[in-house]
Design a protein around this motif. Structure first.
Motif, PDB file in Angstrom:
ATOM      1  N   GLY A 273       0.794  -1.224   0.000  1.00  0.00           N
ATOM      2  CA  GLY A 273       0.000   0.000   0.000  1.00  0.00           C
ATOM      3  C   GLY A 273       0.825   1.271   0.000  1.00  0.00           C
ATOM      4  O   GLY A 273       0.286   2.368  -0.157  1.00  0.00           O
ATOM      5  N   ASP A 274       2.139   1.148   0.181  1.00  0.00           N
ATOM      6  CA  ASP A 274       2.994   2.329   0.210  1.00  0.00           C
ATOM      7  C   ASP A 274       3.431   2.771  -1.177  1.00  0.00           C
ATOM      8  O   ASP A 274       4.233   3.682  -1.324  1.00  0.00           O
ATOM      9  CB  ASP A 274       4.231   2.059   1.075  1.00  0.00           C
ATOM     10  CG  ASP A 274       3.862   1.995   2.544  1.00  0.00           C
ATOM     11  OD1 ASP A 274       3.119   2.886   2.986  1.00  0.00           O
ATOM     12  OD2 ASP A 274       4.284   1.047   3.230  1.00  0.00           O
ATOM     13  N   PHE A 275       2.929   2.078  -2.181  1.00  0.00           N
ATOM     14  CA  PHE A 275       3.296   2.420  -3.557  1.00  0.00           C
ATOM     15  C   PHE A 275       2.033   2.656  -4.347  1.00  0.00           C
ATOM     16  O   PHE A 275       1.001   2.075  -4.070  1.00  0.00           O
ATOM     17  CB  PHE A 275       4.074   1.261  -4.191  1.00  0.00           C
ATOM     18  CG  PHE A 275       5.344   0.926  -3.450  1.00  0.00           C
ATOM     19  CD1 PHE A 275       6.537   1.517  -3.814  1.00  0.00           C
ATOM     20  CD2 PHE A 275       5.321   0.039  -2.376  1.00  0.00           C
ATOM     21  CE1 PHE A 275       7.700   1.221  -3.126  1.00  0.00           C
ATOM     22  CE2 PHE A 275       6.480  -0.255  -1.683  1.00  0.00           C
ATOM     23  CZ  PHE A 275       7.679   0.332  -2.047  1.00  0.00           C
ATOM     24  N   ARG A 276       2.131   3.551  -5.328  1.00  0.00           N
ATOM     25  CA  ARG A 276       0.964   3.677  -6.199  1.00  0.00           C
ATOM     26  C   ARG A 276       1.420   3.658  -7.652  1.00  0.00           C
ATOM     27  O   ARG A 276       2.519   4.071  -7.983  1.00  0.00           O
ATOM     28  CB  ARG A 276       0.165   4.943  -5.872  1.00  0.00           C
ATOM     29  CG  ARG A 276       0.906   6.207  -6.088  1.00  0.00           C
ATOM     30  CD  ARG A 276       0.298   7.321  -5.236  1.00  0.00           C
ATOM     31  NE  ARG A 276       1.326   8.326  -5.018  1.00  0.00           N
ATOM     32  CZ  ARG A 276       1.557   9.333  -5.860  1.00  0.00           C
ATOM     33  NH1 ARG A 276       0.826   9.477  -6.931  1.00  0.00           N
ATOM     34  NH2 ARG A 276       2.524  10.198  -5.624  1.00  0.00           N
ATOM     35  N   GLN A 277       0.519   3.157  -8.481  1.00  0.00           N
ATOM     36  CA  GLN A 277       0.855   3.010  -9.878  1.00  0.00           C
ATOM     37  C   GLN A 277       0.281   4.160 -10.672  1.00  0.00           C
ATOM     38  O   GLN A 277      -0.864   4.550 -10.485  1.00  0.00           O
ATOM     39  CB  GLN A 277       0.289   1.693 -10.395  1.00  0.00           C
ATOM     40  CG  GLN A 277       0.651   1.415 -11.844  1.00  0.00           C
ATOM     41  CD  GLN A 277       0.851  -0.062 -12.083  1.00  0.00           C
ATOM     42  OE1 GLN A 277       0.243  -0.886 -11.396  1.00  0.00           O
ATOM     43  NE2 GLN A 277       1.693  -0.406 -13.036  1.00  0.00           N
ATOM     44  N   MET A 278       1.092   4.723 -11.564  1.00  0.00           N
ATOM     45  CA  MET A 278       0.615   5.814 -12.401  1.00  0.00           C
ATOM     46  C   MET A 278       0.049   5.233 -13.695  1.00  0.00           C
ATOM     47  O   MET A 278       0.219   4.053 -13.990  1.00  0.00           O
ATOM     48  CB  MET A 278       1.768   6.763 -12.748  1.00  0.00           C
ATOM     49  CG  MET A 278       2.584   7.205 -11.555  1.00  0.00           C
ATOM     50  SD  MET A 278       1.618   8.140 -10.372  1.00  0.00           S
ATOM     51  CE  MET A 278       1.606   9.737 -11.197  1.00  0.00           C
ATOM     52  N   LEU A 285       6.559   5.870  -4.837  1.00  0.00           N
ATOM     53  CA  LEU A 285       6.295   5.811  -3.402  1.00  0.00           C
ATOM     54  C   LEU A 285       5.239   6.851  -3.048  1.00  0.00           C
ATOM     55  O   LEU A 285       5.228   7.945  -3.613  1.00  0.00           O
ATOM     56  CB  LEU A 285       7.574   6.151  -2.641  1.00  0.00           C
ATOM     57  CG  LEU A 285       8.658   5.086  -2.580  1.00  0.00           C
ATOM     58  CD1 LEU A 285      10.005   5.744  -2.397  1.00  0.00           C
ATOM     59  CD2 LEU A 285       8.389   4.143  -1.425  1.00  0.00           C
ATOM     60  N   THR A 286       4.380   6.535  -2.098  1.00  0.00           N
ATOM     61  CA  THR A 286       3.441   7.556  -1.638  1.00  0.00           C
ATOM     62  C   THR A 286       4.195   8.554  -0.763  1.00  0.00           C
ATOM     63  O   THR A 286       5.307   8.286  -0.321  1.00  0.00           O
ATOM     64  CB  THR A 286       2.315   6.943  -0.800  1.00  0.00           C
ATOM     65  OG1 THR A 286       2.915   6.349   0.362  1.00  0.00           O
ATOM     66  CG2 THR A 286       1.559   5.873  -1.554  1.00  0.00           C
ATOM     67  N   ASP A 287       3.564   9.700  -0.506  1.00  0.00           N
ATOM     68  CA  ASP A 287       4.227  10.748   0.283  1.00  0.00           C
ATOM     69  C   ASP A 287       4.620  10.234   1.663  1.00  0.00           C
ATOM     70  O   ASP A 287       5.711  10.509   2.165  1.00  0.00           O
ATOM     71  CB  ASP A 287       3.301  11.962   0.441  1.00  0.00           C
ATOM     72  CG  ASP A 287       3.130  12.703  -0.870  1.00  0.00           C
ATOM     73  OD1 ASP A 287       3.777  12.276  -1.856  1.00  0.00           O
ATOM     74  OD2 ASP A 287       2.359  13.672  -0.912  1.00  0.00           O
ATOM     75  N   GLU A 288       3.717   9.497   2.276  1.00  0.00           N
ATOM     76  CA  GLU A 288       3.960   8.971   3.622  1.00  0.00           C
ATOM     77  C   GLU A 288       5.160   8.025   3.597  1.00  0.00           C
ATOM     78  O   GLU A 288       6.073   8.103   4.416  1.00  0.00           O
ATOM     79  CB  GLU A 288       2.716   8.203   4.104  1.00  0.00           C
ATOM     80  CG  GLU A 288       1.989   8.719   5.312  1.00  0.00           C
ATOM     81  CD  GLU A 288       2.712   9.810   6.091  1.00  0.00           C
ATOM     82  OE1 GLU A 288       3.480   9.437   6.997  1.00  0.00           O
ATOM     83  OE2 GLU A 288       2.510  11.018   5.820  1.00  0.00           O
ATOM     84  N   ALA A 289       5.159   7.138   2.599  1.00  0.00           N
ATOM     85  CA  ALA A 289       6.224   6.142   2.485  1.00  0.00           C
ATOM     86  C   ALA A 289       7.561   6.810   2.251  1.00  0.00           C
ATOM     87  O   ALA A 289       8.600   6.374   2.750  1.00  0.00           O
ATOM     88  CB  ALA A 289       5.909   5.181   1.345  1.00  0.00           C
ATOM     89  N   ARG A 290       7.536   7.901   1.497  1.00  0.00           N
ATOM     90  CA  ARG A 290       8.788   8.601   1.223  1.00  0.00           C
ATOM     91  C   ARG A 290       9.400   9.110   2.518  1.00  0.00           C
ATOM     92  O   ARG A 290      10.604   9.079   2.711  1.00  0.00           O
ATOM     93  CB  ARG A 290       8.522   9.744   0.269  1.00  0.00           C
ATOM     94  CG  ARG A 290       9.654   9.889  -0.711  1.00  0.00           C
ATOM     95  CD  ARG A 290       9.263  10.677  -1.888  1.00  0.00           C
ATOM     96  NE  ARG A 290       8.508  11.831  -1.489  1.00  0.00           N
ATOM     97  CZ  ARG A 290       7.831  12.585  -2.334  1.00  0.00           C
ATOM     98  NH1 ARG A 290       7.815  12.274  -3.600  1.00  0.00           N
ATOM     99  NH2 ARG A 290       7.156  13.624  -1.902  1.00  0.00           N
ATOM    100  N   LYS A 291       8.535   9.559   3.421  1.00  0.00           N
ATOM    101  CA  LYS A 291       9.046  10.022   4.713  1.00  0.00           C
ATOM    102  C   LYS A 291       9.665   8.866   5.491  1.00  0.00           C
ATOM    103  O   LYS A 291      10.695   9.023   6.143  1.00  0.00           O
ATOM    104  CB  LYS A 291       7.934  10.676   5.525  1.00  0.00           C
ATOM    105  CG  LYS A 291       7.652  12.065   5.044  1.00  0.00           C
ATOM    106  CD  LYS A 291       6.755  12.840   5.996  1.00  0.00           C
ATOM    107  CE  LYS A 291       6.489  14.214   5.393  1.00  0.00           C
ATOM    108  NZ  LYS A 291       5.261  14.808   5.858  1.00  0.00           N
TER     109      LYS A 291
END
Lengths: 344, 96
Positions: A273-278, A285-291
């Protein structure tokens, strides 16, 4: 030894960075979120639309604090730097060596191979007992074959092209068994092969992001000791490519970036869930995951290890700097060869 | 190294308020305000010499005082915090 100074990462959209006295001040919607004295900062990295005040840009340039601007997804956009530092003689030596750099390239390749092998061995040591026999065998075999290439590179007086070939061969072996080092049961986090520009699956997205951070540090390290980051040995010159930073990075990729990526996934700090597909297939990476990744990266940089050549303890974060310094010494003729950094 | 700087500036004497502001400003430039007139400042000895000279040129030694506490390089283990306003770890990840 040089102190490991901090890097400020700004990921909140619409944040403003300003200078107040001798401090870097970060504001979000007009309220102060952080205040850091500039003498504790080595660089600033911003992601996406972040305001950086002219006064701060000026002061950073003057003090050798680099500002790197990335876009929202962490791709490099621009970098703000002060006057070119370092001395001409070192740069000249670097350019001369770049024309015939077999020895340096061999050192870099040796370091890279040894460290890739170390990452595989580490996986075997930690979880070897729980692995199925064929998996363990595959890892053992890859490790042995990398070892063989390593020996061959060490004894034979190869040309740079053959060294590049050996590096590619080892990379194929290494990434061929990389999936066995991932312990997450999550199917989407499995490894099928390296893809970039754009990364097509979560692991690749994670690696690409970590490599961007590592490139930034390596490039700053080159600049800090006065080397030209654009003129490399293993990597051919290409306009806009920080070839020397990429060279420096080769031996550090596996232990610093790959190992951290594995830890994050294996400890379940990152999940599907920490990744999203374009739409174009790229995975980010999602913003949260990047942190999460940035925090882990900064923590990892503070871990101390014995530097094998200097025989002195140093935090991981200083290794690019120390290696750049070693390279500069070699180019100046102070030490016979460039000693790679072996991770153990 | 970490230096804890505390000060007492007599604001009733001539120019006291101005000196107080200047001392606070100097400390703020280099470190973190942890309580009203207490600063934690992490710097190297050369930087400390500079800051110290600046501080001592501001105060009026007859009415004001400065106290420095040197906590060395392993200061992390020597500090505990209880209650409101915990200090930021400026060496930790700075992600905004």
């Amino acid at each position: 030894m040089k102190k490991l100074l901090n890097t400020v990462y700004v990921t909140t959209e619409g944040a403003a960075l300003k200078k107040d006295g001798e401090n870097l001040v970060a504001e979000i919607e007009g309220s102060e979120k952080a205040r850091v004295p500039l003498h504790m900062v080595a660089s600033v990295v911003t992601f996406g639309p972040i305001f950086v005040s002219p006064a701060l840009i000026g002061t950073c340039a003057e003090r050798g604090i680099t500002i790197a601007l990335m876009d929202r997804i962490g791709r490099f956009q621009a970098r703000i730097e002060g006057p070119v530092s370092g001395n001409v003689l070192l740069r000249r030596a670097q350019y001369r060596t770049a024309d015939d750099a077999v020895d340096v390239v061999r050192s870099i390749v040796l370091g890279k191979l040894a460290n890739q092998r170390a990452v595989i061995r580490r996986g075997l040591r930690d979880y070897g007992d729980e692995m199925a026999a064929p998996v363990r065998d595959a890892l053992e075999r890859a490790s042995d074959r990398i070892e063989m290439i390593l020996r061959r590179v060490q004894v034979k007086d190869d040309s740079i092209d053959l060294l590049r070939g050996a590096e590619g061969e080892a990379a194929t072996l290494y990434f061929g068994v990389f999936n066995h080092l991932i312990r997450s049961p999550d199917a989407t986090l499995h490894w099928t092969g390296r893809s970039r520009r754009p990364p097509l699956d979560p692991m690749n997205a994670l690696l690409s992001f970590l490599y961007t951070l590592l490139t930034h540090d390596c490039r700053s390290a080159c600049e800090a000791v006065g080397l030209d980051p654009a003129v490399g040995f293993l990597h051919r010159d290409r306009p806009g490519r920080p070839s020397l930073a990429l060279d420096l990075m080769e031996e550090l990729r596996a232990p610093l970036a790959d190992r951290l990526a594995l830890s994050l996934v294996n400890r379940r700090q990152l999940r599907a869930g920490d990744f999203r597909q374009m739409d174009n297939g790229a995975v980010l990476l999602t913003d949260e995951a990047r942190k999460t990744v940035l925090t882990a990266w900064q923590e990892r940089k503070k871990e101390e290890r014995l530097h094998p050549f200097l025989n002195e303890k140093a935090p991981f974060g200083l290794v690019p700097y120390l290696q750049a310094q070693m390279l500069a010494r070699h180019l100046r003729g102070d030490i016979e060869a460039y000693p790679p950094w072996f991770w153990s | 190294m970490l230096v804890l700087v505390t000060y007492d500036v007599n604001t009733l004497s001539d120019g006291g308020k101005k000196r107080l502001r200047q001392v606070a400003r100097a400390c703020e430039d280099w470190g973190q305000r942890v309580q009203f007139s207490v600063f934690e400042i992490e710097l190297d000895p050369a930087q400390w010499t500079k800051l110290r000279a600046r501080l001592e040129s501001i105060i009026d030694a007859k009415t004001d005082s400065l106290r420095y506490y040197f906590l060395g390089t392993n200061w992390e283990r020597r500090i505990e915090h209880v209650g409101a306003k915990p200090a930021k770890d400026l060496n930790g990840p700075l992600i905004i």
